[in-house]
Motif scaffolding. Structure first.
Motif, PDB file in Angstrom:
ATOM      1  N   MET A   1     -63.186  64.378 -29.640  1.00 23.26           N
ATOM      2  CA  MET A   1     -61.947  63.937 -30.268  1.00 23.26           C
ATOM      3  C   MET A   1     -61.281  62.854 -29.414  1.00 23.26           C
ATOM      4  O   MET A   1     -61.621  62.676 -28.241  1.00 23.26           O
ATOM      5  CB  MET A   1     -61.001  65.137 -30.413  1.00 23.26           C
ATOM      6  N   ASP A   2     -60.294  62.171 -29.984  1.00 24.75           N
ATOM      7  CA  ASP A   2     -59.537  61.185 -29.221  1.00 24.75           C
ATOM      8  C   ASP A   2     -58.987  61.843 -27.955  1.00 24.75           C
ATOM      9  O   ASP A   2     -58.528  62.988 -28.009  1.00 24.75           O
ATOM     10  CB  ASP A   2     -58.355  60.669 -30.060  1.00 24.75           C
ATOM     11  N   THR A   3     -59.009  61.122 -26.876  1.00 22.20           N
ATOM     12  CA  THR A   3     -58.542  61.544 -25.538  1.00 22.20           C
ATOM     13  C   THR A   3     -59.442  62.596 -24.881  1.00 22.20           C
ATOM     14  O   THR A   3     -59.104  63.124 -23.829  1.00 22.20           O
ATOM     15  CB  THR A   3     -57.071  62.069 -25.487  1.00 22.20           C
TER      16      THR A   3
ATOM     17  N   ALA B   1     -69.625  51.127 -27.579  1.00 24.86           N
ATOM     18  CA  ALA B   1     -68.580  51.924 -28.224  1.00 24.86           C
ATOM     19  C   ALA B   1     -68.644  51.625 -29.721  1.00 24.86           C
ATOM     20  O   ALA B   1     -68.420  50.488 -30.135  1.00 24.86           O
ATOM     21  CB  ALA B   1     -67.219  51.569 -27.647  1.00 24.86           C
ATOM     22  N   PHE B   2     -68.986  52.635 -30.498  1.00 28.04           N
ATOM     23  CA  PHE B   2     -69.090  52.428 -31.951  1.00 28.04           C
ATOM     24  C   PHE B   2     -67.738  52.666 -32.603  1.00 28.04           C
ATOM     25  O   PHE B   2     -67.160  53.738 -32.505  1.00 28.04           O
ATOM     26  CB  PHE B   2     -70.156  53.349 -32.546  1.00 28.04           C
ATOM     27  N   LYS B   3     -67.250  51.618 -33.241  1.00 25.86           N
ATOM     28  CA  LYS B   3     -65.954  51.661 -33.925  1.00 25.86           C
ATOM     29  C   LYS B   3     -66.193  51.754 -35.420  1.00 25.86           C
ATOM     30  O   LYS B   3     -67.323  51.906 -35.869  1.00 25.86           O
ATOM     31  CB  LYS B   3     -65.168  50.394 -33.594  1.00 25.86           C
ATOM     32  N   GLN B   4     -65.118  51.557 -36.186  1.00 25.34           N
ATOM     33  CA  GLN B   4     -65.310  51.493 -37.639  1.00 25.34           C
ATOM     34  C   GLN B   4     -66.310  50.396 -37.945  1.00 25.34           C
ATOM     35  O   GLN B   4     -66.203  49.301 -37.394  1.00 25.34           O
ATOM     36  CB  GLN B   4     -63.988  51.183 -38.313  1.00 25.34           C
ATOM     37  N   PRO B   5     -67.267  50.670 -38.821  1.00 21.84           N
ATOM     38  CA  PRO B   5     -68.301  49.670 -39.103  1.00 21.84           C
ATOM     39  C   PRO B   5     -67.709  48.385 -39.683  1.00 21.84           C
ATOM     40  O   PRO B   5     -66.737  48.435 -40.436  1.00 21.84           O
ATOM     41  CB  PRO B   5     -69.188  50.352 -40.155  1.00 21.84           C
TER      42      PRO B   5
ATOM     43  N   ASP C   1     -70.684  55.586 -26.786  1.00 22.13           N
ATOM     44  CA  ASP C   1     -69.341  56.149 -26.850  1.00 22.13           C
ATOM     45  C   ASP C   1     -69.014  56.199 -28.348  1.00 22.13           C
ATOM     46  O   ASP C   1     -68.675  55.189 -28.940  1.00 22.13           O
ATOM     47  CB  ASP C   1     -68.404  55.218 -26.061  1.00 22.13           C
ATOM     48  N   ARG C   2     -69.191  57.371 -28.944  1.00 19.03           N
ATOM     49  CA  ARG C   2     -69.314  57.584 -30.386  1.00 19.03           C
ATOM     50  C   ARG C   2     -70.692  57.048 -30.802  1.00 19.03           C
ATOM     51  O   ARG C   2     -71.329  56.315 -30.050  1.00 19.03           O
ATOM     52  CB  ARG C   2     -68.201  56.954 -31.211  1.00 19.03           C
ATOM     53  N   SER C   3     -71.099  57.409 -32.015  1.00 11.72           N
ATOM     54  CA  SER C   3     -72.500  57.182 -32.352  1.00 11.72           C
ATOM     55  C   SER C   3     -72.713  57.348 -33.853  1.00 11.72           C
ATOM     56  O   SER C   3     -71.749  57.397 -34.615  1.00 11.72           O
ATOM     57  CB  SER C   3     -73.351  58.231 -31.618  1.00 11.72           C
TER      58      SER C   3
ATOM     59  N   VAL D   1     -66.303  61.647 -38.933  1.00 12.25           N
ATOM     60  CA  VAL D   1     -65.126  60.993 -39.530  1.00 12.25           C
ATOM     61  C   VAL D   1     -65.379  60.709 -41.019  1.00 12.25           C
ATOM     62  O   VAL D   1     -64.489  60.844 -41.861  1.00 12.25           O
ATOM     63  CB  VAL D   1     -64.728  59.706 -38.744  1.00 12.25           C
ATOM     64  N   VAL D   2     -66.615  60.371 -41.323  1.00  8.65           N
ATOM     65  CA  VAL D   2     -66.975  60.051 -42.712  1.00  8.65           C
ATOM     66  C   VAL D   2     -66.802  61.271 -43.623  1.00  8.65           C
ATOM     67  O   VAL D   2     -66.317  61.169 -44.750  1.00  8.65           O
ATOM     68  CB  VAL D   2     -68.433  59.516 -42.752  1.00  8.65           C
ATOM     69  N   ARG D   3     -67.120  62.429 -43.094  1.00 11.60           N
ATOM     70  CA  ARG D   3     -66.952  63.667 -43.860  1.00 11.60           C
ATOM     71  C   ARG D   3     -65.472  64.039 -43.966  1.00 11.60           C
ATOM     72  O   ARG D   3     -64.976  64.350 -45.054  1.00 11.60           O
ATOM     73  CB  ARG D   3     -67.737  64.781 -43.169  1.00 11.60           C
TER      74      ARG D   3
HETATM   75  P1  AMP Z   1     -61.827  54.701 -30.525  1.00 11.10           P
HETATM   76  O1  AMP Z   1     -63.122  55.354 -30.113  1.00 11.10           O
HETATM   77  O2  AMP Z   1     -60.639  55.565 -30.240  1.00 11.10           O
HETATM   78  O3  AMP Z   1     -61.675  53.317 -30.021  1.00 11.10           O
HETATM   79  O4  AMP Z   1     -61.814  54.598 -32.096  1.00 11.10           O
HETATM   80  C1  AMP Z   1     -62.898  54.147 -32.845  1.00 11.10           C
HETATM   81  C2  AMP Z   1     -62.671  54.607 -34.259  1.00 11.10           C
HETATM   82  O5  AMP Z   1     -63.762  54.181 -35.044  1.00 11.10           O
HETATM   83  C3  AMP Z   1     -62.553  56.096 -34.387  1.00 11.10           C
HETATM   84  O6  AMP Z   1     -61.444  56.439 -35.145  1.00 11.10           O
HETATM   85  C4  AMP Z   1     -63.838  56.452 -35.112  1.00 11.10           C
HETATM   86  O7  AMP Z   1     -63.717  57.603 -35.907  1.00 11.10           O
HETATM   87  C5  AMP Z   1     -64.099  55.213 -35.917  1.00 11.10           C
HETATM   88  N1  AMP Z   1     -65.500  55.132 -36.334  1.00 11.10           N
HETATM   89  C6  AMP Z   1     -66.575  55.089 -35.535  1.00 11.10           C
HETATM   90  N2  AMP Z   1     -67.724  55.095 -36.267  1.00 11.10           N
HETATM   91  C7  AMP Z   1     -67.331  55.155 -37.561  1.00 11.10           C
HETATM   92  C8  AMP Z   1     -68.038  55.198 -38.800  1.00 11.10           C
HETATM   93  N3  AMP Z   1     -69.368  55.181 -38.848  1.00 11.10           N
HETATM   94  N4  AMP Z   1     -67.316  55.255 -39.923  1.00 11.10           N
HETATM   95  C9  AMP Z   1     -65.968  55.250 -39.876  1.00 11.10           C
HETATM   96  N5  AMP Z   1     -65.243  55.220 -38.757  1.00 11.10           N
HETATM   97  C10 AMP Z   1     -65.910  55.171 -37.598  1.00 11.10           C
END
Ligand code: AMP
Ligand code: MG
Length: 275
Positions: A68-70, A93-97, A124-126, A133-135
């Motif tokens: 989760m965040d933090t 770091a994977f963010k919103q696509p 960092d996320r994947s 998050v998608v679910r």
């Molecule tokens: P952060 O890691 O806090 O910088 O935030 C990155 C944001 O990108 C988070 O809110 C993730 O849930 C979101 N995120 C990462 N991958 C996906 C994805 N495949 N679909 C939608 N949101 C994503």
């Protein structure tokens, strides 16, 4: 020393896993002082193992960090890998696509950041965001995200079969500790850049996130690509445990410096100074 991988390996048996694990726990180490001392030694060990992995140039390691965040994903990266030669490391770091990424299969952007031979890649996320998050936000229809568990298992099986050891870590943070960390960000102006109002909305969906994590861990936990659950309310424990998980994985690979058949004497003779 007990294997930290054995201590922290997720053991899904059909019943909920996360509520049974204390985010304040510290399996495998007595306390803060010991953890900080051991972290120093383990960091040196990691640097030397990574040097051999890089030189050997046949296998690779992928570290997937979720939480989760933090929960401390980026803090773990900073502390655990600080002694490692950056030339052999990548952090994504994977963010919103992006629009382009959304136009492809969800694994498309992931594939591009897999480690090459001799490298360690940190996510960092994947691809797990695509079942988390998608679910939680219903970003794709249920039948679509449900099908992704199997796709992820297949994908990770392929990655492992190609010689990449996969270490998947869930940083297990409590709801209360997240509140403290968000408040701490607000109290320190130098941390305001990290504060994201959206984190408060996400926090309101905590139970849905826990359910999504629970399923992702249980359904995508395999022998080749296990999940580890790291109690993360204490930063010193998180750092120590992630370091140990990575070191144990590399010790298992036991990479060796290549020994090409050099005719050392002949080469030395050619390097002799002209007289
Ligand atoms: P952060 O890691 O806090 O910088 O935030 C990155 C944001 O990108 C988070 O809110 C993730 O849930 C979101 N995120 C990462 N991958 C996906 C994805 N495949 N679909 C939608 N949101 C994503
Ligand atoms: Mg965030």
């Amino acid at each position: 020393m007990a294997s930290v991988r054995d201590l922290l390996r997720a053991g899904p048996d059909g019943s909920p896993l996360l509520p049974r694990i204390d985010p304040l726990g510290h399996p495998g180490i007595g306390g803060r002082r010991d953890a900080i001392r051991e972290l120093e030694a383990a960091a040196l060990r990691l640097a030397s193992l990574q040097d051999r992995l890089y030189a050997e140039h046949t296998r690779a390691v992928l570290v997937v960090l979720q939480g989760m965040d933090t929960s401390g994903k980026s803090g773990a990266v900073k502390h655990v890998f600080r002694g490692v030669n950056p030339a052999g490391l990548s952090v994504t770091a994977f963010k919103q696509p992006t629009e382009e990424e959304r136009a492809h299969h969800f694994l498309w952007r992931i594939e591009q950041h897999l480690p090459g031979q001799g490298h360690i890649a940190i996510f960092d996320r994947s691809h797990y965001e695509d079942v988390i998050v998608v679910r939680v936000h219903g970003l794709v229809p249920e039948e679509e995200w449900r099908g992704r568990y199997e796709e992820i298992v297949e994908f990770e099986r392929r990655v492992a079969a190609g010689g990449t050891a996969v270490v998947k870590v869930y940083l297990h943070l409590s709801f209360e500790e997240q509140r403290r960390r968000l408040l701490a960000r607000l109290e320190d102006p130098d941390k305001h850049w990290k504060f994201n109002e959206a984190d408060i909305q996400e926090r309101a969906r905590w139970p849905e996130y826990m359910a999504a994590y629970e399923d992702a861990i249980a359904r995508c936990h395999t022998d080749e690509s296990p999940w580890y659950i790291v109690p993360a309310d204490r930063k010193w424990y998180r750092n120590w445990a992630v370091e140990r998980l990575v070191v144990e994985t590399l010790e298992d690979l036991d990479p060796h410096y290549p020994r090409p058949p050099l005719d050392v004497e002949a080469l030395q003779a050619r390097l002799a100074p002209p007289n």
